[in-house]
Write a protein that holds these residues in place. Sequence first.
Motif, PDB file in Angstrom:
ATOM      1  N   ALA A  39       0.833  -1.207   0.000  1.00  0.00           N
ATOM      2  CA  ALA A  39       0.000   0.000   0.000  1.00  0.00           C
ATOM      3  C   ALA A  39       0.868   1.259   0.000  1.00  0.00           C
ATOM      4  O   ALA A  39       0.588   2.223  -0.719  1.00  0.00           O
ATOM      5  CB  ALA A  39      -0.944  -0.001   1.206  1.00  0.00           C
ATOM      6  N   TYR A  40       1.927   1.235   0.796  1.00  0.00           N
ATOM      7  CA  TYR A  40       2.848   2.378   0.846  1.00  0.00           C
ATOM      8  C   TYR A  40       3.427   2.651  -0.544  1.00  0.00           C
ATOM      9  O   TYR A  40       3.482   3.793  -0.990  1.00  0.00           O
ATOM     10  CB  TYR A  40       3.962   2.096   1.850  1.00  0.00           C
ATOM     11  CG  TYR A  40       4.985   3.192   1.978  1.00  0.00           C
ATOM     12  CD1 TYR A  40       4.766   4.262   2.838  1.00  0.00           C
ATOM     13  CD2 TYR A  40       6.159   3.166   1.240  1.00  0.00           C
ATOM     14  CE1 TYR A  40       5.704   5.283   2.954  1.00  0.00           C
ATOM     15  CE2 TYR A  40       7.098   4.176   1.346  1.00  0.00           C
ATOM     16  CZ  TYR A  40       6.870   5.231   2.205  1.00  0.00           C
ATOM     17  OH  TYR A  40       7.795   6.243   2.313  1.00  0.00           O
ATOM     18  N   SER A  41       3.826   1.611  -1.223  1.00  0.00           N
ATOM     19  CA  SER A  41       4.386   1.754  -2.568  1.00  0.00           C
ATOM     20  C   SER A  41       3.340   2.299  -3.543  1.00  0.00           C
ATOM     21  O   SER A  41       3.637   3.177  -4.360  1.00  0.00           O
ATOM     22  CB  SER A  41       4.915   0.410  -3.046  1.00  0.00           C
ATOM     23  OG  SER A  41       5.425   0.503  -4.343  1.00  0.00           O
ATOM     24  N   ASN A  42       2.104   1.794  -3.450  1.00  0.00           N
ATOM     25  CA  ASN A  42       1.043   2.246  -4.356  1.00  0.00           C
ATOM     26  C   ASN A  42       0.599   3.683  -4.094  1.00  0.00           C
ATOM     27  O   ASN A  42       0.057   4.332  -4.986  1.00  0.00           O
ATOM     28  CB  ASN A  42      -0.162   1.305  -4.278  1.00  0.00           C
ATOM     29  CG  ASN A  42       0.083  -0.007  -4.987  1.00  0.00           C
ATOM     30  OD1 ASN A  42       0.880  -0.085  -5.920  1.00  0.00           O
ATOM     31  ND2 ASN A  42      -0.581  -1.054  -4.539  1.00  0.00           N
ATOM     32  N   LEU A  43       0.791   4.173  -2.876  1.00  0.00           N
ATOM     33  CA  LEU A  43       0.371   5.537  -2.541  1.00  0.00           C
ATOM     34  C   LEU A  43       1.562   6.469  -2.307  1.00  0.00           C
ATOM     35  O   LEU A  43       1.428   7.521  -1.689  1.00  0.00           O
ATOM     36  CB  LEU A  43      -0.537   5.519  -1.305  1.00  0.00           C
ATOM     37  CG  LEU A  43      -1.979   5.111  -1.601  1.00  0.00           C
ATOM     38  CD1 LEU A  43      -2.190   3.646  -1.349  1.00  0.00           C
ATOM     39  CD2 LEU A  43      -2.947   5.943  -0.830  1.00  0.00           C
TER      40      LEU A  43
END
Length: 191
Positions: A39-43
């Motif tokens: 999620a961190y990577s996607n956001l």
Amino acid sequence: MKYLKKIRKSINNFITEFQDNPYNFLYEADLQAILFSIAYSNLKTDQIALHGGYHNTKYYPTDGIISTSPVKCEYPGSARFDIAFIDRDDIDGYDAKTWEERGWRNDRFWELPVCAAIELKYMQIGEKAQYKLNGCRKDLEKLRIYSEQTKEFIGISMLLIQSDKQFHETLSSGMSDAIEFDDIDKSGLYW
């Protein structure tokens, strides 16, 4: 909701990662870590500027402002969701009068409203399904209570089962409304 597509993508990638080899994850914390990472990577491009000021502004990077990812673990401090997404549209900057009225003793960085949260439960080999289902019920209640306090909120509770064989036994013992991971289309999670 601003992050909905990216949250869906994160969950799909997470489920795919889990399906590839559930034994890469020995503990629930392992699952939380990989979901956070995805999620961190996607956001990564969705940084939020937060205005502080309770403390001396010389301690902040730029005039009382910090920049942070909207994805957090064990957040907010009052709810401690496994994974949470800060609601960028519901952020109050520091105001001395408000802080004094409410008795706040710190910047609100740790207590900002969230627009989505995910609670995880992990059933390892040999664990009792009923114990984990009770945990999911508690998570759902926690998510429900939080949703009543916010404008727009999506709460997700996930139970991941390590062993395919134990998963099928669990289904046959009364979890007939569960969705089998193989039935989830890897290109898009069904909501």
